[in-house]
Write a protein that holds these residues in place. Structure first.
Motif, mmCIF file in Angstrom:
data_model
loop_
_atom_site.group_PDB
_atom_site.id
_atom_site.type_symbol
_atom_site.label_atom_id
_atom_site.label_comp_id
_atom_site.label_asym_id
_atom_site.label_seq_id
_atom_site.Cartn_x
_atom_site.Cartn_y
_atom_site.Cartn_z
ATOM 1 N N ASP A 31 0.836 -1.210 0.000
ATOM 2 C CA ASP A 31 0.000 0.000 0.000
ATOM 3 C C ASP A 31 0.862 1.248 0.000
ATOM 4 O OD1 ASP A 31 -2.495 -1.330 0.142
ATOM 5 O OD2 ASP A 31 -2.101 -1.748 2.247
ATOM 6 N N GLU A 139 2.396 -3.812 -17.623
ATOM 7 C CA GLU A 139 0.962 -4.115 -17.728
ATOM 8 C C GLU A 139 0.480 -4.951 -16.552
ATOM 9 O OE1 GLU A 139 0.348 -4.589 -22.587
ATOM 10 O OE2 GLU A 139 0.452 -6.337 -21.309
ATOM 11 N N ASP A 140 1.257 -5.987 -16.233
ATOM 12 C CA ASP A 140 0.803 -6.945 -15.232
ATOM 13 C C ASP A 140 0.972 -6.445 -13.806
ATOM 14 O OD1 ASP A 140 0.310 -8.398 -17.410
ATOM 15 O OD2 ASP A 140 1.354 -10.212 -16.780
ATOM 16 N N SER A 141 1.947 -5.555 -13.602
ATOM 17 C CA SER A 141 2.171 -5.075 -12.250
ATOM 18 C C SER A 141 1.052 -4.147 -11.800
ATOM 19 C CB SER A 141 3.504 -4.328 -12.181
ATOM 20 O OG SER A 141 3.422 -3.174 -12.985
ATOM 21 N N GLY A 142 0.415 -3.463 -12.763
ATOM 22 C CA GLY A 142 -0.621 -2.499 -12.393
ATOM 23 C C GLY A 142 -0.082 -1.076 -12.391
ATOM 24 N N PRO A 253 -5.920 -0.260 -9.809
ATOM 25 C CA PRO A 253 -5.890 -1.579 -9.181
ATOM 26 C C PRO A 253 -4.683 -1.720 -8.267
ATOM 27 C CG PRO A 253 -5.098 -1.732 -11.430
ATOM 28 C CD PRO A 253 -5.500 -0.299 -11.214
ATOM 29 N N PRO A 254 -4.741 -2.658 -7.315
ATOM 30 C CA PRO A 254 -3.560 -2.887 -6.475
ATOM 31 C C PRO A 254 -2.437 -3.488 -7.323
ATOM 32 C CG PRO A 254 -5.248 -4.535 -6.024
ATOM 33 C CD PRO A 254 -5.852 -3.552 -6.965
ATOM 34 N N TYR A 255 -1.191 -3.303 -6.851
ATOM 35 C CA TYR A 255 -0.062 -3.933 -7.539
ATOM 36 C C TYR A 255 -0.148 -5.445 -7.416
ATOM 37 C CZ TYR A 255 2.549 0.397 -8.229
ATOM 38 O OH TYR A 255 2.958 1.617 -8.648
ATOM 39 N N HIS A 256 0.206 -6.121 -8.488
ATOM 40 C CA HIS A 256 0.337 -7.575 -8.444
ATOM 41 C C HIS A 256 1.731 -7.933 -8.912
ATOM 42 C CE1 HIS A 256 -3.732 -8.572 -7.556
ATOM 43 N NE2 HIS A 256 -4.224 -8.012 -8.635
ATOM 44 N N ASN A 262 2.091 -15.916 -17.119
ATOM 45 C CA ASN A 262 1.402 -14.935 -17.963
ATOM 46 C C ASN A 262 2.377 -14.131 -18.818
ATOM 47 O OD1 ASN A 262 -1.075 -13.868 -18.816
ATOM 48 N ND2 ASN A 262 -0.742 -12.024 -17.586
#
Lengths: 411, 176
Positions: A31, A139-142, A253-256, A262
Motif C-alpha cells: 500500500d 501491464e501486469d504489475s498495475g 488496481p492494487p499492484y500484483h 502470464n
C-alpha cells in the motif's frame, strides 16, 4: 420487475451488511508503494525513472543481440555466402532476392533474403522482444493506471484524460492494438483524436529498433520532437473538433507480482504474431520496392516529387523509395534510408518524415475498422479526417525540422 | 447454450476465460485490456459449449465503446448463461451489475474472483449466506492460480433465472 437505481443500491447495502465482514485493515508495504507512486511529488520522479529504465533496457537488450550477434552473422557470413552461391548474378531474380552484388553490409544490399531478413530477424525481432518483455511487466504489475493518474493534467490540456496514456504506451510497441485500445475513451471525439495522433506521431517498436541502428545518436531528439508534435497538434485538434471531453473516474488496481506464466504466454503470443504478420510484410515490401526500382517507376516518382522533397524538406529525392515502403513497414523504410547517400541531418529529417507520414497499412486498416461504428459516414470521417490532419502535420512538422537545420546552419 | 463472462473492468474475466478454454487472450492488470469479445469453447458435461469473454462494463448503461460491445453481446445472446465475475474486494459494486443482469432474466453464476486479495485485506464474505439471498451459485475463485475454477464449472448447470422480488424479500425488503 426491475428496480430503480436507488432501490438496487439499497438492496445491495442490505445484502452486504449480512454477508461481508471487514477485519482490521493492515497498512502494508504494498500500500505504501502504491501511494508513493501516485502522489505527484514522489510519483513523477518514479515515473521518469521507470520510463528511463524502460528505454535503457530496450537499447541495451536490442543492441546486445543486434550489434553483438546478428550484424556479424548477417554481414560476415550470410551476405558473402549468398552473393557467392546465388546463381544469375545481374539478373532480376538475383537483384530482388540478394540485391546489390557489391554491397558489403545487409543495410545496403537490399535484397529480400539479405536486407529483408536482416531487418526483420536481426534488428526488429530483438527490439520487439525487449520492448514487450518490459511492457508486459508494466501491464501486469498495475503500474499503467498510476501513470495515467500522474499524466492526467497534461493530457487534459489537449482534450484527453490520463487514461489515454495507455494507448500511447501500447503504441510504442505497435500502433494496431493501440488504435483498438482507444475504445476505452468515452467520446467519439477523444477516440478519433487519439487514433489519429497515435498513427501520426508515435513510432512503433519495430521502427524504434531500426532507428537505434541507423541514427543511434539522434533517436532521443526524434522522440522528443515527435512527442512535442503530439501535444502541439493535439492542442489544435482539440480546438477544431467538436465534441466533449468528459472527466473520468479511474480505478487504480492494487499492484500484483507479474506471474512468469502470464509473462511467457503474452510474450509468445506477441512474438508469434510478429512472425506471422510483420515478417511477411517486410519481405513483401523489399520485393515491391525492388520491382518499382527495376521498372524505373521509382526514378520517375523521385523526379516528380523532387521539388517537394528537396525544396520543402531538404532531403534527397531518392527518399521517395523509403516513403513508399513506409506504407508497408516503417522499419523497412528506415533501413532503406540508411543506404541512401545524405548528411546525418538529412537522415534525421527523413526518419521524422517516415514516422509522420502515412500510417503503415495494418494501422490504416485498423483506423477504417474503428471508423465503422458510424457507418460509411463514420469511415469517411475517420479516414479523411486522419488524412487531412496527416498532410498538414507532414508539411508543417516535417518542414520545421528542415527550418531548424537551416537556422542552425547545418542544412 | 452459450456462456457469457461479464463483470467490471479488471476483475479477471480474461484470466477466467483462459482457465476455462485454454485460450491465450491477453490478461493484464489495468482496466480496459479487453476491448472486443473473444469466443472460445469449453467442455461442459461432455459437450463443447461456446463461451464469450466480454469487455468489462460497470453497468448495462454503456459509457464507452468497449462497454457498448459488452451490452450488445448480452442483448444478442438471450439464451446465454452469464458467469458474473466480481472482484471480491469490491463486492457491492460488482453486485450492481450482477443484479442488473438477473433482473434482465438471465441465469447467473457468480465468481468471487481475487479471493486471495480479499483475504489479504481482511475482508470476509459469507458465501453460503450470499447464495441463500441471491438464489444463484456463488463460487470463490482465484483465476490466476486456477483455484475454484473446477467448482465454478460444476455449478454452471445450477443457474436459473431468479425473480428479483425473491431476492428483495430474502434480503429484508427495500425502501421505496
Amino acid at each position: 420487475m426491475k428496480l430503480s437505481v436507488d432501490e438496487r443500491w439499497d438492496l445491495i447495502d442490505k445484502i452486504a451488511k449480512q454477508t461481508v465482514k471487514y477485519g482490521v485493515y493492515r497498512h502494508t508495504l504494498k500500500d505504501a508503494i502504491a501511494e508513493l507512486t501516485v502522489k505527484p511529488l514522489t510519483g513523477i520522479p518514479f515515473a521518469i525513472a521507470v520510463l528511463y529504465g524502460f528505454w535503457s533496457f530496450f537499447c541495451a537488450f536490442a543492441g546486445f543481440f543486434t550489434d553483438g550477434f546478428f550484424v556479424k552473422l548477417f554481414d560476415n557470413y550470410w551476405l558473402p555466402w549468398l552473393q557467392e552461391v546465388f546463381p544469375g548474378k545481374g539478373g532480376w531474380v538475383y537483384y530482388i532476392l540478394v540485391g546489390d552484388p557489391t554491397a558489403d553490409n545487409c543495410f545496403e544490399a537490399f535484397g529480400m533474403l539479405t536486407s529483408g531478413l536482416f531487418v526483420a530477424i536481426g534488428v526488429v525481432l530483438p527490439a520487439i522482444i525487449a520492448f514487450y518483455l518490459f511492457l508486459i511487466i508494466l501491464e501486469d504489475s498495475g503500474y499503467l493506471p498510476r501513470l495515467a493518474v500522474l499524466i492526467d493534467t497534461a493530457l487534459h490540456k489537449i482534450g484527453l484524460h490520463g487514461f489515454a496514456v495507455v494507448p500511447m504506451i501500447l503504441s510504442l510497441g505497435c500502433n494496431v492494438p493501440a488504435v483498438a485500445a482507444t475504445r476505452t475513451l468515452e467520446t467519439r471525439k477523444q477516440r478519433f483524436m487519439m487514433a489519429t495522433l497515435l498513427a501520426i506521431f508515435i513510432p512503433c517498436g519495430a521502427q524504434l529498433g531500426i532507428m537505434l541502428e541507423v541514427i543511434p545518436g539522434y533517436v532521443g531528439f526524434v522522440m522528443i520532437y515527435l512527442l512535442v508534435g503530439f501535444f502541439v497538434f493535439g492542442f489544435i485538434l482539440n480546438k477544431l473538433i467538436p465534441g466533449r471531453s468528459p472527466e473520468i473516474l479511474l480505478d487504480v488496481p492494487p499492484y500484483h507480482m507479474p506471474t512468469a506464466r502470464n509473462v511467457r504466454r503474452k510474450l509468445w503470443v506477441r512474438v508469434r504474431s510478429f512472425f506471422t504478420t510483420a515478417i511477411p510484410f517486410v519481405l513483401l515490401g523489399v520485393v515491391i520496392v525492388n520491382l518499382m526500382y527495376l521498372t524505373g517507376f521509382l526514378d520517375w516518382l523521385a523526379d516528380v516529387f523532387e521539388p517537394i522533397l528537396c525544396g520543402w524538406f531538404g532531403v534527397p529525392k531518392e527518399t521517395v523509395g523509403p516513403l513508399i515502403a513506409a506504407f508497408l513497414r516503417k522499419d523497412l523504410a528506415v533501413a532503406q534510408l540508411s543506404a541512401i547517400e545524405m548528411t546525418t541531418y538529412q537522415l534525421v529529417t527523413s526518419v521524422v518524415l517516415v514516422s509522420l507520414y502515412f500510417p503503415c497499412v495494418a494501422t490504416f486498416a485498423m483506423l477504417i475498422k474503428e471508423g465503422r461504428e458510424g457507418g460509411w459516414k463514420g469511415v469517411a470521417q475517420y479516414l479523411f479526417g486522419s488524412l487531412a490532419a496527416l498532410i498538414v502535420v507532414v508539411f508543417l512538422w516535417g518542414g520545421l525540422v528542415h527550418l531548424i537545420w537551416i537556422i542552425l546552419g547545418v542544412a | 447454450m452459450k456462456i457469457l463472462l461479464m463483470g467490471h473492468p479488471n476483475v479477471g474475466k480474461s484470466a477466467v476465460f483462459n482457465r476455462l478454454t485454454g485460450a491465450k487472450v491477453t490478461e493484464s492488470n489495468y482496466p480496459g485490456t479487453t476491448v472486443d469479445y473473444t469466443k472460445g469453447y469449453m467442455r461442459l458435461e461432455g459437450k463443447d459449449v461456446e463461451i464469450i469473454d466480454v469487455p468489462g462494463t460497470f453497468s448495462l448503461e454503456p459509457k464507452d465503446k468497449a462497454e457498448e460491445v459488452a451490452v450488445k453481446m448480452l442483448k444478442e445472446n438471450k439464451d446465454a448463461v452469464v458467469i458474473c465475475v466480481i472482484d471480491s474486494v469490491k463486492l457491492e459494486r460488482g453486485l450492481y451489475l450482477a443484479l442488473e443482469i438477473i433482473e434482465e432474466g438471465y441465469p447467473v453464476v457468480i465468481a468471487l474472483n481475487m479471493w486471495d486479495v480479499a483475504e489479504d485485506k481482511n475482508i470476509w464474505i459469507d458465501v453460503e449466506k450470499l447464495e441463500d439471498i441471491l438464489g444463484v451459485p456463488v463460487v470463490p475463485t482465484i483465476a490466476v492460480s486456477g483455484k475454484g475454477i473446477k467448482e465454478l464449472v460444476s455449478r454452471i448447470k445450477e443457474a436459473s433465472p431468479i425473480d428479483i422480488e425473491k431476492i428483495v424479500e430474502k434480503a429484508g425488503g427495500v425502501e421505496q
